[in-house]
Enzyme design. Structure first.
Site, PDB file in Angstrom:
ATOM      1  N   CYS A 182       5.085  -2.387   1.399  1.00 46.60           N
ATOM      2  CA  CYS A 182       5.275  -1.487   2.541  1.00 46.60           C
ATOM      3  C   CYS A 182       6.662  -1.564   3.177  1.00 46.60           C
ATOM      4  CB  CYS A 182       4.211  -1.764   3.605  1.00 46.60           C
ATOM      5  SG  CYS A 182       2.538  -1.490   3.018  1.00 46.60           S
TER       6      CYS A 182
ATOM      7  N   HIS B  58       2.040   7.074   6.437  1.00 48.49           N
ATOM      8  CA  HIS B  58       2.675   5.872   5.876  1.00 48.49           C
ATOM      9  C   HIS B  58       2.829   6.004   4.356  1.00 48.49           C
ATOM     10  CE1 HIS B  58       3.729   1.858   4.914  1.00 48.49           C
ATOM     11  NE2 HIS B  58       2.523   1.306   4.907  1.00 48.49           N
TER      12      HIS B  58
ATOM     13  N   CYS C 290       4.279  -4.860   8.425  1.00 51.60           N
ATOM     14  CA  CYS C 290       3.547  -5.840   7.636  1.00 51.60           C
ATOM     15  C   CYS C 290       3.638  -5.444   6.172  1.00 51.60           C
ATOM     16  CB  CYS C 290       2.095  -5.941   8.094  1.00 51.60           C
ATOM     17  SG  CYS C 290       1.167  -4.388   8.009  1.00 51.60           S
TER      18      CYS C 290
ATOM     19  N   GLY D 227       1.664  -5.917   2.275  1.00 50.65           N
ATOM     20  CA  GLY D 227       0.520  -6.349   1.492  1.00 50.65           C
ATOM     21  C   GLY D 227       0.794  -7.631   0.729  1.00 50.65           C
TER      22      GLY D 227
END
Length: 462
Positions: free
Chosen positions: A139, A393, A425, A427
């Site tokens: 991300c 996103h 954040c 993954g």
């Protein structure tokens, strides 16, 4: 703000050469002196010589809902090409001067996406002499691309580069291909890397007591702010309209369209969101309404040395100050910004109170609310034009999108907004953050920080 200015003046006084040093002082007479700027001093010296890494352009496509939005029939390379072209044309830069293009991207097979990015560069008018590569830190990939280019410029590999981000979650949905190594069962943290992101959201909500109402309220606020920003035209400064097509799924008829606005933003209320059922846990609190949207989009950021920008007469939109990537527990990966933001702010020689605006990716409302509360941040400083809960996103593009959104908002706010932070954040249990400074008010040295004692020497004085 005044505290930051005072710290910077102290650092400037410390680093300015003394009169004796200008007259050939013997090196044996030099001694290490305490620097209240700590380890930021050595980096800050580069500003004197025009070696800041600056951003002169940052643009993005609209962000559209995957599989049913404006880009459902658009190839990924046709998303990237318009923003690559825009940063060059709007800066009146010769594309052959670009030393490298780095594209953050997540879901597509690596070799295929690398080829698509190279193709997009040709569509955008770049010559064959300009190289391109991809980077994947999930991300944060778009932000990582910008950081990689900044680091390469700072290292002297080239003077001008583009950090970009791209994701078509229509073309490349989230999926695991092939079998999973059975060894993963022996290592709990490795096994947690395979948890669905929504399960990690539930873990954050449960472990840190983030209520369903708090999450739904965050979603309502995100949509409200994004809708207001769209209505007032704020996003027009950063969005590059994309000419594409929409295919009728029944007839197959193609209709040419130009997509110019984000299509995931909606009017919603707490009552509306309360009707939605949890998705990942029967008695959970993570719903489709308080999770980020699955999206398609791209963004691009043009970076160069300050000296080059000034020589070309280009306006400086922002200054890249610091970047930090950190690791956290994969089971609660959403807490990443709560660790990454302090690390990046410290690396910039600043304190949290010095930051005027934050763009924190709203992957899930649970982790966004937790990070906001954990750091004690003023809600009025965070995602002032909405975030991923409303805008969407597109994994690899989010970092580049956030750079464009943050820097254009800082420019609008003028002298009352000097420092901004982007964070998300990641993954498998990580977080990333970067600090930017508004480009038109930097003084000679801008990243001093206060320390309580004088026992912190700059690195080159030890």
């Amino acid at each position: 703000m005044e505290k930051a200015f005072n710290r910077q003046r102290v650092l400037l006084d410390h680093l300015r050469p003394s009169s004796s040093s200008l007259h050939g002082t013997d090196s044996s007479s030099l001694s290490a002196s305490a620097c209240v700027a700590g380890d930021s001093a050595a980096y800050a010296r580069t500003n004197i010589f025009g070696d800041d890494v600056v951003i002169v352009a940052a643009y993005r496509t609209p962000i559209c809902k995957a599989k049913r939005g404006g880009f459902k029939d658009t190839h990924a390379d046709d998303l990237l090409a318009p923003v690559l072209k825009a940063v060059i044309e709007k800066s009146n830069l010769n594309p052959s001067e670009v030393g490298d293009i780095v594209v953050g991207t997540v879901l597509a097979p690596g070799s295929q996406r690398a080829s698509e990015c190279r193709m997009a560069a040709f569509y955008a008018g770049f010559p064959e002499t300009v190289p391109i590569r991809t980077v994947n830190r999930q991300c944060s990939s778009g932000l990582q691309a910008v950081a990689d280019v900044a680091a390469s410029i700072r290292a002297g590999f080239y003077d001008i580069g583009i950090g970009a981000g791209l994701e078509s979650m229509t073309a490349n949905p989230m999926a695991w291909e092939g079998s999973v190594n059975p060894k993963v069962k022996i290592f709990e943290q490795a096994q947690n890397c395979l948890l669905p992101m929504g399960v990690t959201s539930e873990n954050v909500a449960h472990r840190f007591g983030v209520s369903r109402q708090e999450q739904d309220q965050a979603a309502v606020d995100s949509h409200r702010k994004a809708a207001a920003a769209t209505a007032s035209g704020k996003f027009k400064d950063e969005i590059i309209p994309v000419a594409t097509k929409i295919v009728d799924p029944k007839s197959g008829e193609e209709k040419p369209v130009t997509i110019s606005v984000d299509d995931g933003i909606r009017n919603t209320t707490l009552a509306d969101l309360a009707k939605l059922k949890p998705v990942f846990k029967k008695d959970g609190s993570t719903t489709a309404g308080n999770s980020s949207q699955v999206s398609d989009g791209a963004g691009a950021v043009l970076l160069m040395k300050r000296s080059i920008a000034e020589r070309k007469g280009l306006p400086i939109l922002g200054v890249f100050r610091s970047f930090s990537a950190v690791g956290v527990d994969p089971a609660i990966m959403g807490v990443g910004p709560a660790v990454a933001i302090p690390a990046a702010v410290k690396a910039a020689g600043l304190e949290l109170d010095d930051i005027d605006l934050f763009e924190i990716n709203e992957a899930f409302a649970s982790q966004y609310v937790y990070c906001r509360n954990k750091l004690g941040l003023d809600p009025e400083k965070i995602n002032v034009n909405g975030g991923a809960l409303a805008i969407g996103h597109p994994l690899g593009a989010t970092g580049a999108r956030a750079v464009a959104t943050l820097l254009h908002e800082m420019k609008r706010r003028g002298k009352d907004c000097r420092f901004g932070v982007i964070s998300m954040c990641i993954g498998t249990g990580m977080g990333a953050a970067a600090v930017f400074e508004r480009g038109d008010i930097t003084d000679e040295l801008c990243n001093a920080r206060k320390v309580e004692s004088l026992n912190h020497l700059s690195k080159d004085a030890r």
